[in-house]
Enzyme design. Structure first.
Site, PDB file in Angstrom:
ATOM      1  N   GLU A  64     -30.717 -81.161 -48.256  1.00 49.54           N
ATOM      2  CA  GLU A  64     -30.525 -80.084 -47.326  1.00 49.54           C
ATOM      3  C   GLU A  64     -28.887 -79.931 -47.445  1.00 49.54           C
ATOM      4  O   GLU A  64     -28.403 -78.666 -47.190  1.00 49.54           O
ATOM      5  CB  GLU A  64     -30.813 -80.348 -45.773  1.00 49.54           C
ATOM      6  CG  GLU A  64     -32.280 -80.072 -45.528  1.00 49.54           C
ATOM      7  CD  GLU A  64     -33.181 -81.476 -46.028  1.00 49.54           C
ATOM      8  OE1 GLU A  64     -32.478 -82.478 -46.360  1.00 49.54           O
ATOM      9  OE2 GLU A  64     -34.287 -81.543 -45.295  1.00 49.54           O
ATOM     10  N   PHE A 103     -41.342 -86.700 -33.051  1.00 49.77           N
ATOM     11  CA  PHE A 103     -41.106 -87.097 -34.225  1.00 49.77           C
ATOM     12  C   PHE A 103     -40.291 -85.716 -34.998  1.00 49.77           C
ATOM     13  O   PHE A 103     -40.446 -84.668 -34.860  1.00 49.77           O
ATOM     14  CB  PHE A 103     -42.444 -87.109 -35.141  1.00 49.77           C
ATOM     15  CG  PHE A 103     -42.357 -87.096 -36.650  1.00 49.77           C
ATOM     16  CD1 PHE A 103     -41.775 -88.274 -37.185  1.00 49.77           C
ATOM     17  CD2 PHE A 103     -42.670 -86.481 -37.590  1.00 49.77           C
ATOM     18  CE1 PHE A 103     -41.653 -88.712 -38.516  1.00 49.77           C
ATOM     19  CE2 PHE A 103     -42.466 -86.531 -38.963  1.00 49.77           C
ATOM     20  CZ  PHE A 103     -42.000 -87.537 -39.313  1.00 49.77           C
ATOM     21  N   GLN A 104     -39.234 -86.205 -35.514  1.00 50.80           N
ATOM     22  CA  GLN A 104     -38.315 -85.464 -36.263  1.00 50.80           C
ATOM     23  C   GLN A 104     -37.673 -84.648 -35.311  1.00 50.80           C
ATOM     24  O   GLN A 104     -37.363 -83.235 -35.505  1.00 50.80           O
ATOM     25  CB  GLN A 104     -38.751 -84.722 -37.628  1.00 50.80           C
ATOM     26  CG  GLN A 104     -39.231 -85.507 -38.655  1.00 50.80           C
ATOM     27  CD  GLN A 104     -39.675 -84.740 -40.001  1.00 50.80           C
ATOM     28  OE1 GLN A 104     -40.137 -83.737 -39.933  1.00 50.80           O
ATOM     29  NE2 GLN A 104     -39.116 -85.496 -40.980  1.00 50.80           N
ATOM     30  N   LYS A 123     -41.270 -74.943 -33.541  1.00 49.48           N
ATOM     31  CA  LYS A 123     -42.484 -74.736 -34.474  1.00 49.48           C
ATOM     32  C   LYS A 123     -43.538 -73.629 -33.817  1.00 49.48           C
ATOM     33  O   LYS A 123     -44.040 -72.816 -34.527  1.00 49.48           O
ATOM     34  CB  LYS A 123     -43.274 -75.849 -34.673  1.00 49.48           C
ATOM     35  CG  LYS A 123     -44.302 -75.654 -35.868  1.00 49.48           C
ATOM     36  CD  LYS A 123     -44.705 -77.035 -36.373  1.00 49.48           C
ATOM     37  CE  LYS A 123     -45.783 -76.813 -37.377  1.00 49.48           C
ATOM     38  NZ  LYS A 123     -46.308 -78.225 -37.987  1.00 49.48           N
ATOM     39  N   MET A 129      -7.209 -89.107 -55.971  1.00 46.63           N
ATOM     40  CA  MET A 129      -6.416 -88.899 -54.758  1.00 46.63           C
ATOM     41  C   MET A 129      -6.297 -89.968 -53.939  1.00 46.63           C
ATOM     42  O   MET A 129      -5.283 -90.317 -53.546  1.00 46.63           O
ATOM     43  CB  MET A 129      -6.925 -87.562 -54.129  1.00 46.63           C
ATOM     44  CG  MET A 129      -6.181 -87.180 -53.230  1.00 46.63           C
ATOM     45  SD  MET A 129      -4.453 -86.565 -54.000  1.00 46.63           S
ATOM     46  CE  MET A 129      -4.658 -84.989 -54.338  1.00 46.63           C
TER      47      MET A 129
END
Lengths: 163, 572
Positions: B50, B112-113, B162, B479
């Site tokens: 993602e 969940f999630q 959802k 760097m």
């Protein structure tokens, strides 16, 4: 310097945490914050007490204005305004102290709104400094708890913070 | 027309002219993915992580000016996207991120999630929404696009539980044509009086300099800026984000300013009597020590965001407004005044600047056995005729591109300026290539940065994206190592990347082409060979001098006139 900022914002879930989050994320001071709906149920009015130098206060007002849900705001400290805070303070009151506490409450124009055998609950309204003075005057060992609303404020005169 | 939530989301995107969505499916967004499956207008680009989706949408936005769109699931989908959202936020990139959320009835139950996406993203978005009613979807999308693309742009997250997208809940759909928000009205036109005062100050200046930033690129104001600079005959320097906002090959351009800016740009800032800041935010990498910043200058600051003005540096003439419209007004005011009296030439100031230029602060040694990173960028510039879209990761290679690739046009350069996100480059280049299929898109990266989002090589194969990846490989986090050399007596704590993959084999295993450059003699030839492969992704693994440094450099907290210059010994 201490500033009282009055904010009109959309009455939406999360609006308060956006303001609170802004202050912690940018390291601004926040002394008190009160919020409640207005006569227009879609709007909340928030009164925020903060302090900082001119530059910081300028940034605070700009950053607040940048929040999408903030509709309007006003730094009341810029002009004449009235400030009030409400306090409920629970005090031990036994024996001689019952009379003495009551006298003190009268001097400060407070009201005793709950009485038990050994305690009073005192309601008091005024400027923050007046409430501070009362708390300081009462003997420390008598204080059971202090509940304060934080100041709310309004500008003097006819003009107001409205849409 | 009655539609379910998933279909409404797809229709909203169509109405906003969205052609590509970068995303990754998951439980909470399955209904939306089903709606995507049933249509052909919007193309979904399946990333491998993602974070890649957000950076790809970001690269898409930076190279087109259109908002990038992301679709991810709840929980880890959303948290993985956060780095990309914060990256876009810091650089004011317009982006719409649709995150799935667990069904409304179970929000708050540690389902969940489940994660509080609105809470987590709040400090790094321009705004975010949690949709509570399917009937609110269309208006929320309209608001989100409006907020993301107007004023100072930025990412907007729309969190969609959802149940809101359930296929069996159909409601009438009508996309609002207009939106008005009482709490959001960005200023666009600058204050006329302030603009006139600013022009007067500019005309009276003896040692003026323009300092312009990403705002010029974001507001598509390059032509107005170019006209103004050339009409006034003023020098101009740009921030990392501003590159391309003024043609870098033109004589008024002094190069980038700030920590790794050119000697002439920083000295001009230090010596200026009038500074015209345009769409820039006086970031600490630009100002160095604010106490010593432009000690003799009166400052004019044009910015769309009032909170950018006098945030870090106090300015004398603030002008809040769209950069494009203010610069246009300045051109107009100037046209009127010029009829009466021409501005005096700035011969003395230009003589100073030419003297600073003559120091050739970007000079580097060309005699070593190893390829110098600067030479690699110069070779890239040559082989692409300076016309490529270049994306980068973060570190030394990023600075070398900024110094050596001369961008003549805006929207040709995508890098993470504000947040400094390693891993940005590859997915951003992917997004840029999808948005600009006919352009040459190049990623310049380092061996440490590229490994932070390397999984997207797989996405590049799936969509046949013929990127050219110039990997400046020094075996270090360059760097970090440079700072450790300068400020920690060469104690290279954890900045050496041991156990490197074989990058050529690695890209080959992903189905692409890999080449290695071992010596200066091979550089141009290999570049030409790679760029001749028009329809393949080619990674050019350039083994560079491992301990080369980026010069000039201003140490954090120092003034513009206190630059480290390349040691003479290194220039032999």
């Amino acid at each position: 310097m201490r500033h009282i900022i009055s904010i009109l914002m959309e009455n939406e879930a999360g609006a308060l945490s956006r303001v609170a989050g802004l202050f912690s994320a940018r390291g601004y001071n926040i002394e008190s914050l009160t919020v409640s709906p207005t006569e227009d149920p879609t709007l909340s009015r928030m009164t925020l007490v903060t302090w900082g130098n001119e530059e910081i206060i300028e940034q605070i007002t700009k950053q607040l204005n940048k929040l999408i849900e903030v509709v309007k705001l006003n730094d009341l400290s810029d002009g004449k305004h009235i400030e009030r805070e409400m306090m409920m303070i629970k005090l031990k009151a036994v024996g001689d102290q019952r009379e003495e506490v009551k006298r003190l409450v009268d001097i400060f124009r407070g009201k005793i709104i709950d009485v038990s055998e050994s305690s009073y609950v005192v309601e008091m309204t005024g400027a923050t400094s007046k409430l501070d003075a009362f708390v300081e005057t009462v003997a420390k060992e008598l204080i059971v708890e202090v509940v304060r609303t934080g100041p709310s404020a309004i500008a003097r005169g006819v003009s107001g913070l409205r849409l | 027309m009655e539609l379910n939530g998933g279909e409404i989301i797809v229709e909203c995107l169509k109405k906003e002219g969205v052609e590509h969505v970068f995303g990754y499916p998951g439980g909470a967004v399955l209904h939306i993915y089903d709606a995507i499956f049933n249509q052909d207008d919007i193309k979904h680009i399946l990333v491998r992580h993602e974070q890649g989706a957000t950076h790809a949408a970001d690269g898409y936005a930076r190279t087109t000016g259109k908002p990038g769109v992301v679709l991810v699931t709840s929980g880890p989908g959303a948290t993985n996207a956060v780095t990309g959202i914060a990256t876009a936020y810091m650089d004011s990139i317009p982006m719409i991120v649709i995150t799935g959320q667990v069904p409304s009835p179970v929000i708050g139950s540690d389902a969940f999630q489940e994660v509080d996406t609105v809470g987590i993203t709040r400090p790094c978005v321009k705004h975010n929404f949690l949709v509570k009613d399917v009937n609110d979807l269309a208006e929320t999308f309209k608001k989100a696009f409006y907020i993301a693309t107007t004023g100072r742009p930025g990412p907007v997250v729309i969190d969609v539980p959802k149940d809101i997208t359930a296929p069996w809940v159909k409601v009438p759909f009508k996309y609002p044509t207009k939106i008005k928000m009482r709490s959001y009205n960005p200023t666009t036109k600058g204050h006329v009086g302030q603009i006139k005062r600013a022009v007067k100050m500019m005309l009276a200046a003896k040692r003026p300099v323009f300092y312009t930033g990403g705002g010029v690129v974001l507001d598509n104001a390059a032509s107005e800026l170019t006209k103004l600079v050339q009409r006034l005959d003023f020098p101009i320097t740009q921030t990392l984000m501003g590159l391309g906002g003024y043609p870098a090959t033109e004589k008024h351009f002094l190069g980038m300013l700030g920590m790794h800016g050119t000697y002439e740009a920083n000295m001009a800032m230090h010596g200026a009597d009038v500074l015209i800041a345009v769409g820039a935010r006086f970031d600490d990498r630009i100002t160095g020590n604010v106490e010593r910043f432009c000690p003799d200058a009166k400052i004019i600051h044009i910015d769309i965001d009032p909170s950018s003005i006098s945030k870090n540096v106090r300015v004398d003439i603030p002008i809040v407004g769209s950069v494009k419209s203010v610069l246009q007004s300045m051109n107009d005011v100037l046209a009127e005044i010029e009829v009466k009296n021409k501005p005096e030439p700035l011969d003395e100031w230009w003589a100073d600047i030419e003297r600073w230029r003559a120091r050739e602060c970007l000079k580097y040694s060309k005699k070593g056995k190893m390829v110098m990173p600067q030479a690699a960028i110069e070779s890239l510039y040559k082989v692409t005729n300076g016309e490529a879209i270049v994306c980068s990761d973060v570190g030394q290679h990023q600075m070398f591109v900024a110094q050596f690739y001369k961008f003549d046009r805006p929207n040709r350069w995508a890098n993470s300026g504000g947040l400094g996100t390693m891993g940005f480059g590859l997915p951003a280049a992917m997004g840029a290539q999808i948005a600009n299929p006919d352009d040459e898109v190049v990623l310049v990266t380092g061996d440490a940065s590229i490994q932070m989002c390397i999984q997207e090589l797989s996405t590049c194969l799936q969509y046949n994206l013929p990127l050219k990846i110039v990997l400046l490989n020094n075996g270090y986090m360059g760097m970090v190592r440079q700072w450790q050399e300068f400020f920690y007596e060469k104690r290279y704590s954890e900045s050496i990347v041991e156990a490197q993959p074989d990058f050529v084999k690695l890209v080959e295993s992903y189905g692409h082409v890999g080449m290695t450059v071992n010596s200066p003699a091979e550089l141009d030839k290999t570049m030409e060979k790679a760029f001749a492969m028009k329809d393949r992704l080619v990674l050019i693994n350039v083994l560079i001098d491992p301990e080369s440094n980026v010069y000039p450099m201003i140490e954090a907290g120092k003034g513009h006139n206190e630059m480290y210059m390349p040691p003479e010994s290194e220039l032999v």
